[in-house]
Design an enzyme around this catalytic site. Sequence first.
Site, PDB file in Angstrom:
ATOM      1  N   ASP A   1       0.720  -1.276  -0.087  1.00 13.59           N
ATOM      2  CA  ASP A   1      -0.115  -0.035   0.122  1.00 13.59           C
ATOM      3  C   ASP A   1       0.678   1.311  -0.083  1.00 13.59           C
ATOM      4  OD1 ASP A   1      -2.981   0.728   0.238  1.00 13.59           O
ATOM      5  OD2 ASP A   1      -1.957   1.875   1.989  1.00 13.59           O
TER       6      ASP A   1
ATOM      7  N   GLU B   1      15.514 -14.281   0.337  1.00  9.21           N
ATOM      8  CA  GLU B   1      15.587 -15.588   1.362  1.00  9.21           C
ATOM      9  C   GLU B   1      14.854 -16.571   1.466  1.00  9.21           C
ATOM     10  OE1 GLU B   1      15.306 -13.793   5.408  1.00  9.21           O
ATOM     11  OE2 GLU B   1      16.668 -12.031   4.807  1.00  9.21           O
TER      12      GLU B   1
HETATM   13  O1  TEU Z   1      -4.753   4.125  -1.574  1.00  7.82           O
HETATM   14  C1  TEU Z   1      -3.858   5.251  -1.744  1.00  7.82           C
HETATM   15  C2  TEU Z   1      -4.124   6.435  -2.501  1.00  7.82           C
HETATM   16  O2  TEU Z   1      -3.561   7.607  -2.376  1.00  7.82           O
HETATM   17  C3  TEU Z   1      -5.285   6.523  -3.472  1.00  7.82           C
HETATM   18  O3  TEU Z   1      -5.684   5.260  -4.258  1.00  7.82           O
HETATM   19  C4  TEU Z   1      -6.865   6.852  -2.734  1.00  7.82           C
HETATM   20  O4  TEU Z   1      -7.392   5.892  -2.198  1.00  7.82           O
HETATM   21  C5  TEU Z   1      -7.590   7.574  -3.769  1.00  7.82           C
HETATM   22  O5  TEU Z   1      -6.746   8.864  -3.903  1.00  7.82           O
HETATM   23  C6  TEU Z   1      -8.866   8.343  -2.969  1.00  7.82           C
HETATM   24  O6  TEU Z   1      -9.699   8.509  -4.074  1.00  7.82           O
HETATM   25  C7  TEU Z   1      -4.285   3.196  -0.777  1.00  7.82           C
HETATM   26  C8  TEU Z   1      -5.565   2.116  -0.564  1.00  7.82           C
HETATM   27  O7  TEU Z   1      -5.481   1.690  -1.927  1.00  7.82           O
HETATM   28  C9  TEU Z   1      -6.573   2.656   0.007  1.00  7.82           C
HETATM   29  O8  TEU Z   1      -7.791   1.755  -0.148  1.00  7.82           O
HETATM   30  C10 TEU Z   1      -6.400   3.172   1.231  1.00  7.82           C
HETATM   31  O9  TEU Z   1      -7.558   3.821   1.778  1.00  7.82           O
HETATM   32  C11 TEU Z   1      -5.243   4.099   1.478  1.00  7.82           C
HETATM   33  O10 TEU Z   1      -4.155   3.461   0.759  1.00  7.82           O
HETATM   34  C12 TEU Z   1      -4.742   4.184   2.931  1.00  7.82           C
HETATM   35  O11 TEU Z   1      -4.299   2.978   3.195  1.00  7.82           O
END
Ligand code: TEU
Length: 515
Positions: free
Chosen positions: A175, A231
């Site tokens: 993420d 690893e």
């Molecule tokens: O998303 C990160 C992100 O910056 C975008 O995809 C964001 O969700 C979008 O701009 C909103 O419209 C990741 C994950 O995919 C998302 O589901 C999480 O909420 C976020 O990180 C936080 O962990």
Amino acid sequence: MDSDGEGIGDLAGVISKLSYIRDLGFDAVWLSPFFKSPQRDFGYDVSDYYDVAPEYGDLQAVRSLIARAHELGLKVLFDLVLNHTSIDHSWFSQSRASRDNARADWYLWRDKPNNWKSLTGGSGWHYEARRDQWFYASFLPFQPDLNYRNPAVRAAALDLVRFWLREGVDGFRFDIFNVIYKDAHFRDNPRALKFVPSEGDMSGFGQSFVHTVNLPESVAFAAELRGVVREFGDRVLLGEVFGDNATLRRFVGDGTSGLTHVFDFKMLRFRFDARSFLRILVDAEAAFQAPNSPVYVFSNHDRPRSISRLGGNAAKARMLHFFQLTARGSPCFYYGEEIGMQGARLPHAAALDPMAHKFPPVLARLGRFFGHLVNRDEVRTPMQWTGGVNAGFSSAGRTWLPVGGDCAAANVESQMGTDASLLNTVRALLHLRREWRALKDGAVEAARTDGQVLLFRRELVDQRLLVAINFGRRPSDVQETSVAGLRLLYAAGSVSAAGTRITLQPFSAAVFVCS
Ligand code: TEU
């Protein structure tokens, strides 16, 4: 798939559908986070990386899932949120309690906020009275960022990666990997005339995110992770990163030392015409030459579904996925994309997604106009297995989000039985990729457009294939002079060839063997 009638999907439900995924011809599944979490951001706020949210199952269920997937020949990728934890994580509870506890320096604490905006707008700094200090959160206030400049934090992250690798997982989706490191000196971000973040540049809200996004230290961390993973034999490390292609490319390096794959979300904003798909192909080829491999992605759990960009047109969706599955790379599908599921339009006020509540309805509407999804619930509705009650997803009285209104046509059961369905096209193409190695690993040659038709060859040793896709609403005739003859291998829609002349009906595509 919900196995126990609670109205939400769970691990046992996923296990029961692995054979469906395998039969379609997919190689791997990526599960969004199922770790223990207060679910304020539906799992992207982890409170224990070593445990499973009870609503989804338990450790035993995760083990069964991996075992069953492997039995079927499927790989499994977990979603690791390393940048931040939940405020409910014990690490943060300890860290926030005082300035001098053992984990005091595990998060980003400052006496005074600097000007850093969060990725979702507004200051990223939040006050903690017990320390009389502020902590930084890249995303939402309940997701404090870990301090990766603290070696103990890095070690903790690598430990949990090792833990899941020992459990047999085949790789990870990381993420917001490109925000893991922030400037060591907390320098203010410069002002910029960029207000709306985009896939190619996360900057926005009036500043350029040079000190909070895409730092070289995050690239170095990718290399460190690759070392750990090695690893265990090589595994898939798929990064969620945002940036221009040169930036994305840094995270995978020469293919041996960084992440193994990165998404390129710029392609989520495709325009449906031959030239723009040629551009996507050419750019991806240039940025991710072998042994790197572009990831072809058109939907995910944060963005409008690909079919929504196509006005719900299933014939166009077939062309989109024909392209995705015949280009050189790693195609990545979001559940339901294979049946052209549209999700649902949902009332803003009732959103479960915390993102929605950051913005007033008028901004949400404006955002939608620019292709931004503020209420991500809309693309997270239950998978549509059948046209029946709850789309066959659950036996509950009420599912966690409502079932999409297109359930009667867009469901697995009915599309299985229809030859020309999107589902059967996806399946046929995935099987073709297994049969013809050139489709999977072959070089892309002679990519060009002729009117609304996109043409390119895929070549590997003695296999030489030609792909032709008509993105136009009119029949098209094209001549392929670079080959002696063509034999039709597979077509979606109506395509014929006479000698080297190809006739494609509107929104139809084919793969040929060249002689
Ligand atoms: O998303 C990160 C992100 O910056 C975008 O995809 C964001 O969700 C979008 O701009 C909103 O419209 C990741 C994950 O995919 C998302 O589901 C999480 O909420 C976020 O990180 C936080 O962990």
